[in-house]
Design a protein around this motif. Structure first.
Motif, PDB file in Angstrom:
ATOM      1  N   UNK A   1       0.526  -1.264   0.064  1.00 42.89           N
ATOM      2  CA  UNK A   1      -0.252  -0.143   0.114  1.00 42.89           C
ATOM      3  C   UNK A   1       0.843   1.337  -0.162  1.00 42.89           C
ATOM      4  N   UNK A   2       0.556   2.058  -0.862  1.00 44.50           N
ATOM      5  CA  UNK A   2       1.148   3.243  -0.583  1.00 44.50           C
ATOM      6  C   UNK A   2       0.094   5.036  -0.231  1.00 44.50           C
ATOM      7  N   UNK A   3       0.184   6.001   0.172  1.00 38.97           N
ATOM      8  CA  UNK A   3      -0.305   6.740   0.297  1.00 38.97           C
ATOM      9  C   UNK A   3      -1.329   7.203  -0.279  1.00 38.97           C
ATOM     10  N   UNK A   4      -1.167   7.206  -1.729  1.00 37.96           N
ATOM     11  CA  UNK A   4      -2.099   7.454  -2.464  1.00 37.96           C
ATOM     12  C   UNK A   4      -3.150   6.485  -2.689  1.00 37.96           C
ATOM     13  N   UNK A   5      -3.071   5.516  -2.515  1.00 33.28           N
ATOM     14  CA  UNK A   5      -3.800   3.960  -2.453  1.00 33.28           C
ATOM     15  C   UNK A   5      -4.645   4.176  -1.013  1.00 33.28           C
ATOM     16  N   UNK A   6      -4.545   4.631   0.524  1.00 26.84           N
ATOM     17  CA  UNK A   6      -5.137   4.962   1.385  1.00 26.84           C
ATOM     18  C   UNK A   6      -5.814   5.750   1.843  1.00 26.84           C
ATOM     19  N   UNK A   7      -5.353   6.894   1.066  1.00 27.49           N
ATOM     20  CA  UNK A   7      -6.092   8.001   0.784  1.00 27.49           C
ATOM     21  C   UNK A   7      -7.314   8.303   1.712  1.00 27.49           C
ATOM     22  N   UNK A   8      -8.507   6.901   1.239  1.00 25.98           N
ATOM     23  CA  UNK A   8      -9.161   6.977   2.031  1.00 25.98           C
ATOM     24  C   UNK A   8      -9.529   5.671   2.414  1.00 25.98           C
ATOM     25  N   UNK A   9      -9.249   5.187   3.378  1.00 25.88           N
ATOM     26  CA  UNK A   9      -9.383   4.071   4.098  1.00 25.88           C
ATOM     27  C   UNK A   9     -10.199   3.399   4.052  1.00 25.88           C
ATOM     28  N   UNK A  10     -11.347   3.547   3.988  1.00 26.34           N
ATOM     29  CA  UNK A  10     -12.641   2.665   3.831  1.00 26.34           C
ATOM     30  C   UNK A  10     -12.460   1.624   2.301  1.00 26.34           C
ATOM     31  N   UNK A  11     -12.088   2.934   1.890  1.00 22.39           N
ATOM     32  CA  UNK A  11     -11.568   2.153  -0.222  1.00 22.39           C
ATOM     33  C   UNK A  11     -10.814   1.397   0.228  1.00 22.39           C
ATOM     34  N   UNK A  12     -10.073   1.649   0.665  1.00 22.30           N
ATOM     35  CA  UNK A  12      -9.074   0.316   0.361  1.00 22.30           C
ATOM     36  C   UNK A  12      -8.667  -0.530   0.982  1.00 22.30           C
ATOM     37  N   UNK A  13      -9.461  -0.531   2.140  1.00 23.71           N
ATOM     38  CA  UNK A  13     -10.324  -2.047   2.957  1.00 23.71           C
ATOM     39  C   UNK A  13     -10.863  -2.851   2.057  1.00 23.71           C
ATOM     40  N   UNK A  14     -11.983  -2.227   1.940  1.00 27.44           N
ATOM     41  CA  UNK A  14     -13.241  -2.672   0.379  1.00 27.44           C
ATOM     42  C   UNK A  14     -12.171  -3.672  -0.512  1.00 27.44           C
ATOM     43  N   UNK A  15     -11.169  -3.139  -0.889  1.00 27.85           N
ATOM     44  CA  UNK A  15     -10.587  -3.443  -2.182  1.00 27.85           C
ATOM     45  C   UNK A  15      -9.524  -4.708  -1.749  1.00 27.85           C
ATOM     46  N   UNK A  16      -9.174  -4.348  -0.738  1.00 32.25           N
ATOM     47  CA  UNK A  16      -7.897  -5.506  -0.134  1.00 32.25           C
ATOM     48  C   UNK A  16      -8.572  -6.406   0.438  1.00 32.25           C
ATOM     49  N   UNK A  17     -10.119  -6.187   1.064  1.00 38.62           N
ATOM     50  CA  UNK A  17     -10.787  -7.788   1.558  1.00 38.62           C
ATOM     51  C   UNK A  17     -11.274  -8.226   0.112  1.00 38.62           C
ATOM     52  N   UNK A  18     -11.392  -7.332  -1.296  1.00 40.15           N
ATOM     53  CA  UNK A  18     -11.650  -8.037  -2.190  1.00 40.15           C
ATOM     54  C   UNK A  18     -10.660  -8.624  -2.789  1.00 40.15           C
ATOM     55  N   UNK A  19      -9.861  -8.445  -2.813  1.00 37.98           N
ATOM     56  CA  UNK A  19      -8.139  -8.463  -3.399  1.00 37.98           C
ATOM     57  C   UNK A  19      -8.374 -10.325  -2.472  1.00 37.98           C
ATOM     58  N   UNK A  20      -8.394 -10.022  -1.585  1.00 35.97           N
ATOM     59  CA  UNK A  20      -7.668 -11.572  -0.905  1.00 35.97           C
ATOM     60  C   UNK A  20      -8.821 -12.574  -0.545  1.00 35.97           C
ATOM     61  N   UNK A  21      -9.749 -11.717  -1.093  1.00 36.95           N
ATOM     62  CA  UNK A  21     -11.508 -12.394  -0.868  1.00 36.95           C
ATOM     63  C   UNK A  21     -12.130 -14.415  -1.776  1.00 36.95           C
ATOM     64  N   UNK A  22     -11.225 -13.649  -2.757  1.00 35.60           N
ATOM     65  CA  UNK A  22     -11.241 -14.705  -3.420  1.00 35.60           C
ATOM     66  C   UNK A  22     -10.650 -16.109  -2.486  1.00 35.60           C
ATOM     67  N   UNK A  23      -9.907 -16.117  -1.616  1.00 38.88           N
ATOM     68  CA  UNK A  23      -8.842 -17.327  -1.447  1.00 38.88           C
ATOM     69  C   UNK A  23      -9.093 -17.143  -0.596  1.00 38.88           C
TER      70      UNK A  23
END
Length: 322
Positions: free
Chosen positions: A86-108
């Motif tokens: 994660x970069x600062x740009x990625x976590x500008x909005x922590x809620x959106x960043x969390x949603x993306x991270x969970x979505x990316x890892x959620x398949x496995x």
């Protein structure tokens, strides 16, 4: 943004997954898996959770172990790699960043998408953002690092501890930031008043209200060339005003000085000389004489004679018919 609480109890699922990180293939084998589960349960008991004697917690541990063996790698390996990327740009909005991270890892790791775990992941993402902000702040010069953390609403205690500054220093920079925020708010109000005007008129309006060039360009979004053009025009106008003012001052000075000797009518000459004689009787100090003569509107040419060659007053009086 607030700091994470170092004493906050970590969620059980996260502690379980962290315990899986260092497990060897031998510990995960069918014949050793139960022994490994019991050992981890005992270690988790020491973290404040009753796992080995709690059916629900023990079930959570077993299910997590089954999932670990099914996927073939620990969840925390994927999770830590995702967090580290994660970069600062990625976590500008922590809620959106969390949603993306969970979505990316959620398949496995589908359980990661559960509402409770999402909350835990959000806290980790927020802490990651804070760490990234502090790292960036430490790399900035002067007070820019402090300003960055203030703008991001980082808790005061975190700022002072992270940057090694005093509370007094933080308060000083905060006051400066508040002053700048107030200035920006003022500019916004001023711009609203000339919203339908040309860029040139906007610049003039802001300059007339003592707004800095830097703030004009930043907030009004006006090109530097336009600002320079207005500045030049204003400078020319000021020069012209100064020229006219100097001319007016010279005119008033000349007017106040009165006419030259040769232009003073005889009757006025006699009147002025009489007034001068009265003043000379009152004082022989040049400064006092000049002040009193000025108050009596006596021409400067006569006053100069009165203080330098008073004997000439008789000659002038005679010529005037006195």
């Amino acid at each position: 943004m607030t700091t994470s609480n170092a004493t906050e109890k970590r969620p059980l699922w996260l502690l379980i997954e962290e315990n899986f990180l260092g497990l060897s293939s031998d510990e995960l084998s069918d014949e050793n898996r139960e022994r490994t589960i019991q050992r981890i349960a005992g270690e988790l008991d020491n973290t404040g959770y009753n796992v080995s004697l709690h059916g629900g917690n023990m079930l959570e541990l077993r299910l997590a172990m089954n999932e670990r063996c099914k996927v073939g790698r620990p969840l925390m390996k994927d999770f830590n790699e995702a967090i580290a990327a994660l970069t600062l740009e990625d976590v500008t909005d922590p809620v959106s960043a969390t949603a993306k991270l969970v979505r990316d890892l959620g398949e496995a790791w589908p359980k990661l998408q559960g509402s409770e775990r999402k909350k835990d992941v959000l806290r980790i993402v927020e802490k990651t953002k804070l760490d990234l902000l502090i790292a960036k702040a430490k790399g900035l010069s002067g007070d820019e690092g402090i300003r960055l953390l203030i703008e991001e609403d980082v808790a005061s205690e975190v700022v002072t501890n992270a940057l090694g500054i005093t509370g007094e220093k933080l308060a000083q920079v905060k006051a400066e930031v508040e002053k700048e925020r107030a200035a920006r708010a003022r500019v916004e109000t001023l711009l609203e008043a000339v919203a339908d005007k040309s860029d040139e008129d906007k610049v003039r309006h802001l300059f007339s209200n003592d707004i800095s060039e830097k703030l004009i360009i930043e907030m009004a979004g006006i090109d530097q060339g336009v600002v320079d053009g207005v500045k030049k025009a204003i400078e020319e106008e000021l020069k012209e005003k100064q020229r006219l003012a100097e001319e007016e001052a010279a005119r008033k000075k000349e007017e106040a000085a009165g006419p030259p000797i040769e232009e003073i009518p005889p009757d006025k000459m006699l009147e002025y000389i009489e007034a001068i004689r009265e003043i000379l009787e009152f004082s022989d100090v040049e400064k006092d004489i000049r002040v009193m003569c000025e108050q009596s509107a006596i021409p400067k040419a006569l006053v100069d004679i009165a203080v330098s060659e008073p004997e000439k007053l008789d000659e002038l009086e005679e010529k005037a018919g006195g």
